[in-house]
Write a protein that holds these residues in place. Structure first.
Motif, PDB file in Angstrom:
ATOM      1  N   LYS A   1      -1.386   5.789 -12.439  1.00 38.88           N
ATOM      2  CA  LYS A   1      -0.234   5.845 -11.555  1.00 38.88           C
ATOM      3  C   LYS A   1       0.531   4.524 -11.580  1.00 38.88           C
ATOM      4  O   LYS A   1      -0.054   3.435 -11.571  1.00 38.88           O
TER       5      LYS A   1
ATOM      6  N   ASN B   1       2.532   2.288  -9.377  1.00 37.73           N
ATOM      7  CA  ASN B   1       2.757   2.010  -7.955  1.00 37.73           C
ATOM      8  C   ASN B   1       3.754   0.863  -7.856  1.00 37.73           C
ATOM      9  O   ASN B   1       3.383  -0.301  -7.920  1.00 37.73           O
TER      10      ASN B   1
ATOM     11  N   TRP C   1       0.979  11.987  -5.267  1.00 37.22           N
ATOM     12  CA  TRP C   1       0.199  10.948  -5.936  1.00 37.22           C
ATOM     13  C   TRP C   1      -1.129  11.426  -6.529  1.00 37.22           C
ATOM     14  O   TRP C   1      -1.686  10.766  -7.394  1.00 37.22           O
TER      15      TRP C   1
ATOM     16  N   GLY D   1       3.911   8.453 -10.792  1.00 35.58           N
ATOM     17  CA  GLY D   1       4.074   7.413  -9.780  1.00 35.58           C
ATOM     18  C   GLY D   1       5.542   7.142  -9.515  1.00 35.58           C
ATOM     19  O   GLY D   1       6.409   7.971  -9.812  1.00 35.58           O
TER      20      GLY D   1
ATOM     21  N   MET E   1      -5.034   3.753  -5.656  1.00 33.77           N
ATOM     22  CA  MET E   1      -4.768   4.188  -7.026  1.00 33.77           C
ATOM     23  C   MET E   1      -4.995   3.040  -8.003  1.00 33.77           C
ATOM     24  O   MET E   1      -4.236   2.799  -8.875  1.00 33.77           O
TER      25      MET E   1
END
Length: 339
Positions: free
Chosen positions: A29, A31, A293, A300, A339
């Motif tokens: 992901k 972020n 998510w 992301g 994550m």
């Protein structure tokens, strides 16, 4: 012999099942935060708050300008721009973020005077289109080369330019090829939420990029459950796109103002004189994270927006987009740390 044949046959079937899967998978992901370009150099004190929320990425956004949506003159990388909006500032931001182990998406933007929407850009003649395309290509390739030279992890070839991408498809196909010849990292494009399903070149990119200001609630202060319900029709559209093009979806921008009815028209960026409503912003953030998510086809996103002077931003009582110093910042920390 029969066992060997069965094993080979099974492996072939598995290969086709996996290789022909219509659902893409995002390995990790993103972020991210969208770093607002400023007049100043980026210092470690500006980066530390990004590290505190455990963001993995930041978007660095150099700007170009046009006088109106029909003007072919594109102005960029001039001394009249703020430091963070031009080449030297973008380079310093990238190098500073990398020094703190924060990955970067380099995401050029166009600003039209008086805040006219870039998706409505339209030249009046073929000659004007050619003039504009020449300068836009120079703009994008300048920053694609910067992305390559500084080891940027993700490059965005444009932001919310639907009329341009739709009417000049051949130009965009060759531009993407030229970017690939300069830059060896991952590439995306950021389309506005209402046109993300109309882009013709997603197959040529690594991510389907959505500036995700989808309307999800008409409530003054929506609950998390109400906001999640409001996401369903848009989530299906995005999942269908991911499967159609076998590309993960990335929210190149997402966010909400800390204001009443902020899920109704999340794209609205005009100054709003109403009261601050941090509960609405917090719930909309939480609903977005809960819906997306954990999805394997979702890559992301980058929160809109994050100012370099965190102390000042966090101390201001405002109903604008930034989550800094608001309950929404705690939501970011909760999910980004997972994550």
């Amino acid at each position: 012999m029969k066992k060997s044949f069965a094993l080979v046959f099974t492996n072939i079937i598995l290969f086709f099942l996996i290789g022909c899967s219509a659902t893409p998978y995002a390995k990790q992901k993103i972020n991210g935060v969208s770093f607002v370009s400023s007049r100043d150099t980026l210092l470690q004190t500006h980066i530390d708050p990004v590290l505190r929320i455990q963001a993995s990425h930041a978007a660095v956004m150099p700007f170009a300008f046009v006088r109106d949506k029909n003007n072919p003159e594109l102005i960029f990388n001039t001394e009249r721009q703020w430091y963070g909006e031009r080449y030297q500032g973008a380079k310093q931001y990238i190098e500073s973020l990398h020094a703190s182990k924060i990955k970067v998406m380099l995401k050029p933007h166009i600003w039209i005077w008086k805040g006219v929407f870039t998706g409505d850009m339209h030249m009046n003649t073929e000659e004007e289109w050619l003039v504009f395309e020449k300068s836009y290509e120079e703009y994008i390739l300048l920053y694609a080369q910067l992305a390559q030279d500084t080891g940027v992890e993700l490059f965005c070839v444009g932001t919310e330019l639907y009329n341009f991408t739709n009417e000049r498809q051949q130009f965009w196909d060759q531009l993407i090829d030229k970017v690939r010849n300069v830059y060896t990292g991952k590439i995306t494009y950021a389309e506005n939420w209402d046109k993300v399903d109309k882009v013709h070149f997603w197959q040529e990119l690594d991510y389907i990029g959505a500036d995700a200001y989808f309307p999800i609630s008409e409530q003054k202060t929506p609950s998390v459950a109400e906001a999640r319900e409001g996401w369903q029709v848009h989530k299906k559209l995005l999942k269908d796109l991911a499967e159609k093009y076998n590309r993960p979806v990335l929210f190149t921008e997402f966010g909400y103002r800390s204001a009443d009815y902020s899920g109704k028209e999340p794209w609205a960026s005009d100054r709003y004189d109403g009261a601050m409503n941090s509960e609405s912003q917090k719930n909309l953030y939480e609903a977005t994270f809960e819906e997306f998510w954990n999805e394997p086809w979702f890559a992301g996103g980058f929160v809109w927006k994050w100012f370099h002077d965190h102390k000042r931003s966090a101390s201001e009582e405002n109903n604008r987009f930034t989550p800094q110093g608001k309950p929404a910042e705690d939501v970011l920390l909760k999910w980004y740390s997972r994550m």
